[in-house]
Design a protein around this motif. Structure first.
Motif, PDB file in Angstrom:
ATOM      1  N   LEU A  25       0.845  -1.189   0.000  1.00 33.23           N
ATOM      2  CA  LEU A  25       0.000   0.000   0.000  1.00 33.23           C
ATOM      3  C   LEU A  25       0.877   1.235   0.000  1.00 33.23           C
ATOM      4  CD1 LEU A  25      -1.496   0.734   3.527  1.00 33.23           C
ATOM      5  CD2 LEU A  25       0.350  -0.884   3.182  1.00 33.23           C
ATOM      6  N   PRO A  26       0.374   2.338  -0.544  1.00 33.68           N
ATOM      7  CA  PRO A  26       1.119   3.589  -0.418  1.00 33.68           C
ATOM      8  C   PRO A  26       1.046   4.053   1.034  1.00 33.68           C
ATOM      9  CG  PRO A  26      -0.991   3.972  -1.500  1.00 33.68           C
ATOM     10  CD  PRO A  26      -0.860   2.484  -1.311  1.00 33.68           C
ATOM     11  N   ALA A  27       2.073   4.705   1.500  1.00 34.64           N
ATOM     12  CA  ALA A  27       2.121   5.142   2.896  1.00 34.64           C
ATOM     13  C   ALA A  27       1.089   6.224   3.191  1.00 34.64           C
ATOM     14  CB  ALA A  27       3.519   5.635   3.251  1.00 34.64           C
ATOM     15  N   THR A  28       0.693   6.991   2.183  1.00 37.17           N
ATOM     16  CA  THR A  28      -0.261   8.085   2.386  1.00 37.17           C
ATOM     17  C   THR A  28      -1.284   8.137   1.261  1.00 37.17           C
ATOM     18  OG1 THR A  28       1.113   9.673   1.186  1.00 37.17           O
ATOM     19  CG2 THR A  28       1.450   9.527   3.573  1.00 37.17           C
ATOM     20  N   HIS A  29      -2.288   8.964   1.473  1.00 42.18           N
ATOM     21  CA  HIS A  29      -3.256   9.311   0.435  1.00 42.18           C
ATOM     22  C   HIS A  29      -3.640  10.781   0.638  1.00 42.18           C
ATOM     23  CE1 HIS A  29      -5.924   8.383   3.845  1.00 42.18           C
ATOM     24  NE2 HIS A  29      -6.757   9.244   3.292  1.00 42.18           N
ATOM     25  N   MET A  30      -4.220  11.369  -0.367  1.00 39.61           N
ATOM     26  CA  MET A  30      -4.675  12.751  -0.263  1.00 39.61           C
ATOM     27  C   MET A  30      -6.179  12.772  -0.022  1.00 39.61           C
ATOM     28  SD  MET A  30      -1.937  14.555  -0.526  1.00 39.61           S
ATOM     29  CE  MET A  30      -2.513  16.222  -0.784  1.00 39.61           C
ATOM     30  N   ALA A  31      -6.621  13.539   0.953  1.00 40.04           N
ATOM     31  CA  ALA A  31      -8.049  13.720   1.243  1.00 40.04           C
ATOM     32  C   ALA A  31      -8.329  15.213   1.329  1.00 40.04           C
ATOM     33  CB  ALA A  31      -8.414  13.026   2.552  1.00 40.04           C
ATOM     34  N   THR A  43       5.466  -0.571   1.871  1.00 40.70           N
ATOM     35  CA  THR A  43       5.148   0.754   1.335  1.00 40.70           C
ATOM     36  C   THR A  43       6.359   1.201   0.518  1.00 40.70           C
ATOM     37  OG1 THR A  43       6.122   2.146   3.068  1.00 40.70           O
ATOM     38  CG2 THR A  43       3.866   1.326   3.459  1.00 40.70           C
ATOM     39  N   GLU A  44       6.291   2.394  -0.013  1.00 42.41           N
ATOM     40  CA  GLU A  44       7.429   2.934  -0.759  1.00 42.41           C
ATOM     41  C   GLU A  44       8.626   3.205   0.138  1.00 42.41           C
ATOM     42  OE1 GLU A  44       4.547   6.505  -0.276  1.00 42.41           O
ATOM     43  OE2 GLU A  44       4.487   4.314  -0.185  1.00 42.41           O
ATOM     44  N   TYR A  45       8.442   3.070   1.467  1.00 42.43           N
ATOM     45  CA  TYR A  45       9.531   3.320   2.407  1.00 42.43           C
ATOM     46  C   TYR A  45      10.182   2.042   2.923  1.00 42.43           C
ATOM     47  CZ  TYR A  45       7.796   8.034   2.147  1.00 42.43           C
ATOM     48  OH  TYR A  45       7.413   9.273   1.676  1.00 42.43           O
ATOM     49  N   GLY A  46       9.731   0.884   2.463  1.00 43.48           N
ATOM     50  CA  GLY A  46      10.383  -0.351   2.873  1.00 43.48           C
ATOM     51  C   GLY A  46       9.416  -1.488   3.133  1.00 43.48           C
ATOM     52  N   ILE A  47       9.945  -2.520   3.778  1.00 42.30           N
ATOM     53  CA  ILE A  47       9.190  -3.738   4.076  1.00 42.30           C
ATOM     54  C   ILE A  47       9.241  -3.993   5.576  1.00 42.30           C
ATOM     55  CG2 ILE A  47       9.039  -6.237   3.704  1.00 42.30           C
ATOM     56  CD1 ILE A  47      10.514  -5.825   1.053  1.00 42.30           C
ATOM     57  N   ALA A  89       6.143   3.862   7.526  1.00 40.70           N
ATOM     58  CA  ALA A  89       5.204   4.982   7.392  1.00 40.70           C
ATOM     59  C   ALA A  89       5.914   6.149   6.724  1.00 40.70           C
ATOM     60  CB  ALA A  89       4.672   5.395   8.762  1.00 40.70           C
ATOM     61  N   ASP A  90       5.150   7.056   6.171  1.00 36.57           N
ATOM     62  CA  ASP A  90       5.719   8.291   5.640  1.00 36.57           C
ATOM     63  C   ASP A  90       6.461   8.998   6.781  1.00 36.57           C
ATOM     64  OD1 ASP A  90       5.652  11.305   5.182  1.00 36.57           O
ATOM     65  OD2 ASP A  90       4.919  10.597   3.239  1.00 36.57           O
ATOM     66  N   PRO A  91       7.684   9.490   6.527  1.00 33.02           N
ATOM     67  CA  PRO A  91       8.458  10.156   7.590  1.00 33.02           C
ATOM     68  C   PRO A  91       7.705  11.285   8.298  1.00 33.02           C
ATOM     69  CG  PRO A  91       9.844   9.793   5.669  1.00 33.02           C
ATOM     70  CD  PRO A  91       8.443   9.404   5.271  1.00 33.02           C
ATOM     71  N   ASP A  92       6.787  11.948   7.593  1.00 38.78           N
ATOM     72  CA  ASP A  92       6.021  13.040   8.204  1.00 38.78           C
ATOM     73  C   ASP A  92       5.102  12.561   9.328  1.00 38.78           C
ATOM     74  OD1 ASP A  92       7.204  14.769   6.414  1.00 38.78           O
ATOM     75  OD2 ASP A  92       5.454  14.892   5.084  1.00 38.78           O
ATOM     76  N   PHE A  93       4.820  11.256   9.377  1.00 36.64           N
ATOM     77  CA  PHE A  93       3.870  10.732  10.365  1.00 36.64           C
ATOM     78  C   PHE A  93       4.523   9.832  11.415  1.00 36.64           C
ATOM     79  CE2 PHE A  93       1.399  11.778   6.626  1.00 36.64           C
ATOM     80  CZ  PHE A  93       0.311  12.452   7.161  1.00 36.64           C
ATOM     81  N   LEU A 152       2.937   8.762  15.115  1.00 38.63           N
ATOM     82  CA  LEU A 152       2.572   7.359  15.320  1.00 38.63           C
ATOM     83  C   LEU A 152       3.300   6.776  16.529  1.00 38.63           C
ATOM     84  CD1 LEU A 152       2.543   6.149  11.602  1.00 38.63           C
ATOM     85  CD2 LEU A 152       0.563   6.183  13.142  1.00 38.63           C
ATOM     86  N   THR A 153       4.574   7.126  16.676  1.00 35.19           N
ATOM     87  CA  THR A 153       5.350   6.653  17.824  1.00 35.19           C
ATOM     88  C   THR A 153       4.754   7.201  19.122  1.00 35.19           C
ATOM     89  OG1 THR A 153       7.359   6.510  16.491  1.00 35.19           O
ATOM     90  CG2 THR A 153       7.647   6.599  18.883  1.00 35.19           C
TER      91      THR A 153
END
Length: 197
Positions: free
Chosen positions: A118-124, A154-158, A177-181, A185-186
């Motif tokens: 899955l992609p790490a993010t989506h636009m809403a 994701t595009e950031y790894g497995i 996860a996307d680095p911005d999140f 999340l942590t």
């Protein structure tokens, strides 16, 4: 499902089923959907074997194929490894299909692996949102339970989440996860006690 793109790959020899230990040389399908060329290809084609859904999607049948790699997509994943591939909240986008069957079949296959991508993010509404979250959106269906999840991509790894504790899973999933999140999340995972400081 046999598609136009798969027919093209069979015709140019990319897919030839020569490495299969189970039903070698055969493309085993439930149905085909595409353009006229696809149906002409299917007609009396001895390299195709059409079988019913309940057989094709039986994890024990799937597992007869050594080194089977199952690649499925998802809409969102929570930090425990629960995978939702069908709905966002109560809004349905897809159905279960054979996703869980193929995840389980691949894991039982000798040398097999199951990947959820899955992609790490989506636009809403013009805002970037994470597809990796502390909890699935309320009302979202769990398509693949966390006990069945193996690799999440994701595009950031497995993230390899198989046979891991909840804390270990959360840490692995946050890494993709996307680095911005990741910081948020942590923080959320620490607040609810999934991971320690």
């Amino acid at each position: 499902m046999l598609t136009d793109s798969l027919v093209h790959l069979i015709k140019i020899g990319v897919i030839n089923n020569s490495k299969k230990n189970y039903k070698p040389g055969k493309s085993v399908i439930v149905f085909g959907a595409g353009k006229k060329e696809l149906y002409e290809f299917m007609h009396n084609n001895p390299s195709l074997e059409i079988r019913p859904f309940n057989e094709i999607n039986d994890p024990l049948e799937i597992a007869k194929n050594d080194n089977l790699i199952a690649i499925n997509n998802a809409l969102m994943v929570d930090l425990t490894g629960q995978i939702c591939s069908e709905a966002i909240g109560h809004s349905q986008f897809s159905s279960t299909g054979g996703q869980l069957d193929f995840v389980r079949g691949a894991k039982m296959s000798k040398g097999g692996k199951a990947f959820i991508c899955l992609p790490a993010t989506h636009m809403a509404n013009g805002v970037k949102e994470s597809n990796i979250m502390l909890n699935l959106t309320p009302g979202s269906a769990v398509t693949v339970p966390r006990a069945d999840a193996q690799y999440i991509v994701t595009e950031y790894g497995i993230a390899d989440v198989a046979n891991k504790t909840i804390s270990e899973r959360a840490k692995e999933i946050i890494k993709i996860a996307d680095p911005d999140f990741r910081d948020e999340l942590t923080k959320q995972a620490i607040e609810v006690g999934i991971i320690s400081k």
